[in-house]
Design an enzyme around this catalytic site. Structure first.
Site, short mmCIF file in Angstrom:
data_model
loop_
_atom_site.label_atom_id
_atom_site.label_comp_id
_atom_site.label_asym_id
_atom_site.label_seq_id
_atom_site.Cartn_x
_atom_site.Cartn_y
_atom_site.Cartn_z
N ASP A 187 1.16 -1.46 0.02
CA ASP A 187 -0.10 -0.09 0.05
C ASP A 187 0.69 1.58 -0.11
O ASP A 187 1.85 1.21 1.27
CB ASP A 187 -0.74 -0.21 1.21
N GLU A 272 -1.82 -1.62 -5.59
CA GLU A 272 -3.78 -0.70 -6.38
C GLU A 272 -3.38 -0.39 -7.93
O GLU A 272 -2.19 0.58 -7.74
CB GLU A 272 -3.93 0.49 -5.32
N ASP A 368 -2.50 2.21 7.35
CA ASP A 368 -1.79 1.41 5.82
C ASP A 368 -1.49 0.01 5.98
O ASP A 368 -2.28 -0.30 4.73
CB ASP A 368 -0.54 1.96 6.04
#
Length: 386
Positions: A187, A272, A368
Site C-alpha cells: 500500500d 492498487e 496502512d
C-alpha cells in the site's frame, strides 16, 4: 530466451565531441520540426504522407545549400527523428479515437533543459561507447558490461551532463525461473512511502531524503524568475536550477531502484491500480469560491507526484518478470475503509490518517497495514511487463 534491456550510462565527451553532439541535437530537432510542419500542412489539405515518403526527403535536403549541415551528422539519428515524429502523430490520433486526453505533437525547442537524439549504429569499442561521426566517447559502465547486440542508443544532455540509454539484447540466456507461490501486497501513501502486508514500513532513509533538495530547488526557481529574460545571469540561473532538478531525480530513482530490486523476488506482488493523473488534478472549488481548498490541494498534489508511485510500479513490473514473479493491480475502491478482519466498510473506521479501528469488530490496526491486507485479499488483474 533473450531479453531486451536498457542501461543508462554517463558519458564524458571532450569539447570537440560535445560540439558534435549538440550539432546532432540541433539537426534532429530541425528535421523533426520540418517534418511536423509538412504533416500539419498535408493534413489541412487532406493529403496523407507516409513515414517512408518523409524519410526520402532527407537525401535531397542534405544537398540543398541551406540544409547541407544535415550531411555532417549521423544519418540514422535523422531517420529516427522522423520515426519518433510518426509515432507521436499516430499516438495522438489513437488517443483521440479512444476519447482519451490527447496532446498534439509540439515543435521542439533548443531552450528545453533536456536535449536528446537516438542512433541505431552505436557500438562498444575499447571500453568506450562509439557513436557514429562523434567517435569513441569515454563512458562509465557502472552497471557492468553490456553483453549483447545493441539495438538503439539514446544520447541526452541534461544540466550539462551527458548520458546514453543503451537498449540491447541480453546475450545471457535467462534461466526459466518459477514463481515461488508467495504473495505480498504493498500500500503506497504520502506520509509513508509504502507499507507491506508483512507489516514492514518502507520510507526513504537520510541518504535519499529530498526535503532539503526540494527547498534548494524552490529557492533556485525564485532566483530564476527574477532574472531578466535573455540575460547571461538568467542562463546561469537556469543551469543551476537544472542541476537541482537532476539531483532530485537521481536521488529519487536511486531509492526506487533499490527498493524495487529488494522486493522483486520470484514472487507475486499486489498493488492498487491507481489513477495518479486523476488523483493529482486541481480542485474545482465552488462558484462562490473557486479557490476554496486550492492551496491544500496543491500541496497534496505535489506530495503525490513527489512519491513517484507510477515509476515505482514500472520498476517492479520488469524486475519481477525478470525473476519469474508477477505484478497484480487491484481496484483501490474502499481498501482504506474496509476492515481486513471482518470486512465491514465504513468511513468511521478510519479514525485518523494512521489509525484504523473497526466500528463493527473493534479491531485496531495501523491504517496502512490494514489497507495492505485488503489489497492482499483482493482479486486483481495480472500485469505483464512489456
Amino acid at each position: 530466451v533473450q531479453m531486451l534491456r536498457v542501461v543508462k550510462v554517463r558519458l564524458y565527451p571532450n569539447k570537440e565531441q560535445q560540439t558534435l553532439i549538440h550539432k546532432t541535437f540541433g539537426s534532429c530537432r530541425f528535421v523533426y520540426n520540418k517534418m511536423l510542419d509538412s504533416k500539419i500542412k498535408a493534413h489541412k489539405n487532406d493529403i496523407k504522407i507516409s513515414t517512408y515518403e518523409l524519410k526520402k526527403t532527407l537525401v535531397p535536403m542534405k544537398k540543398e545549400e541551406n540544409t547541407k549541415f544535415l550531411s555532417e551528422v549521423d544519418s540514422t539519428a535523422l531517420q529516427n527523428s522522423v520515426l519518433n515524429l510518426d509515432k507521436s502523430y499516430k499516438n495522438f490520433f489513437r488517443r483521440v479515437k479512444l476519447g482519451e486526453k490527447s496532446g498534439f505533437p509540439k515543435f521542439k525547442s533548443k531552450h528545453n533543459s533536456q536535449q536528446s537524439y537516438q542512433t541505431s549504429t552505436a557500438k562498444i569499442k575499447n571500453a568506450k561507447l562509439y557513436l557514429p561521426i562523434i567517435g569513441e566517447v569515454k563512458t562509465k559502465f557502472h552497471r557492468g558490461d553490456v553483453k549483447g547486440k545493441i539495438k538503439t542508443v539514446t544520447v541526452s544532455c541534461e544540466a550539462n551532463q551527458y548520458f546514453a540509454c543503451i537498449n540491447y539484447e541480453d546475450a545471457l540466456i535467462e534461466s526459466n525461473k518459477v514463481n515461488n507461490g508467495k504473495y505480498i501486497a504493498i500500500d503506497v501513501g504520502v506520509k509513508v512511502f509504502a507499507y507491506t502486508s508483512e507489516n514492514e514500513i518502507i520510507n526513504p532513509n537520510k541518504e535519499h531524503s529530498l526535503e532539503n533538495d526540494i527547498k534548494k530547488m524552490i529557492k533556485a526557481q525564485k532566483v530564476l524568475s527574477r532574472r531578466k529574460k535573455g540575460s547571461k545571469n538568467r542562463l546561469k540561473a537556469k543551469e543551476k536550477l537544472a542541476k537541482k532538478h537532476l539531483k532530485i531525480k537521481n536521488k529519487r530513482d536511486d531509492f526506487l531502484h533499490k527498493i524495487s530490486n529488494r522486493l522483486s523476488e520470484n514472487q507475486t506482488i499486489k498493488v492498487e491500480n491507481l489513477k495518479i493523473k486523476n488523483m493529482s488534478k486541481q480542485t474545482k472549488g465552488t462558484i462562490e469560491n473557486p479557490n476554496m481548498r486550492a492551496s491544500a490541494k496543491r500541496g497534496l498534489n505535489r506530495s503525490i507526484l513527489q512519491q513517484s508511485w507510477g515509476r515505482f510500479f514500472i520498476f517492479l513490473e520488469y524486475k519481477l518478470k525478470r525473476n519469474g514473479g508477477e505484478l497484480i493491480r487491484i481496484n483501490p475502491k474502499n481498501t482504506s475503509l474496509t476492515c481486513s478482519n471482518c470486512g465491514h466498510i465504513s468511513k468511521e473506521n478510519r479514525k485518523t490518517q494512521a489509525k484504523f479501528i473497526c466500528t463493527s469488530c473493534n479491531i485496531s490496526l495501523n491504517a496502512d497495514y490494514n489497507a495492505s491486507l485488503n489489497i492482499l485479499n483482493a482479486v486483481g488483474t495480472t500485469v505483464k511487463a512489456s
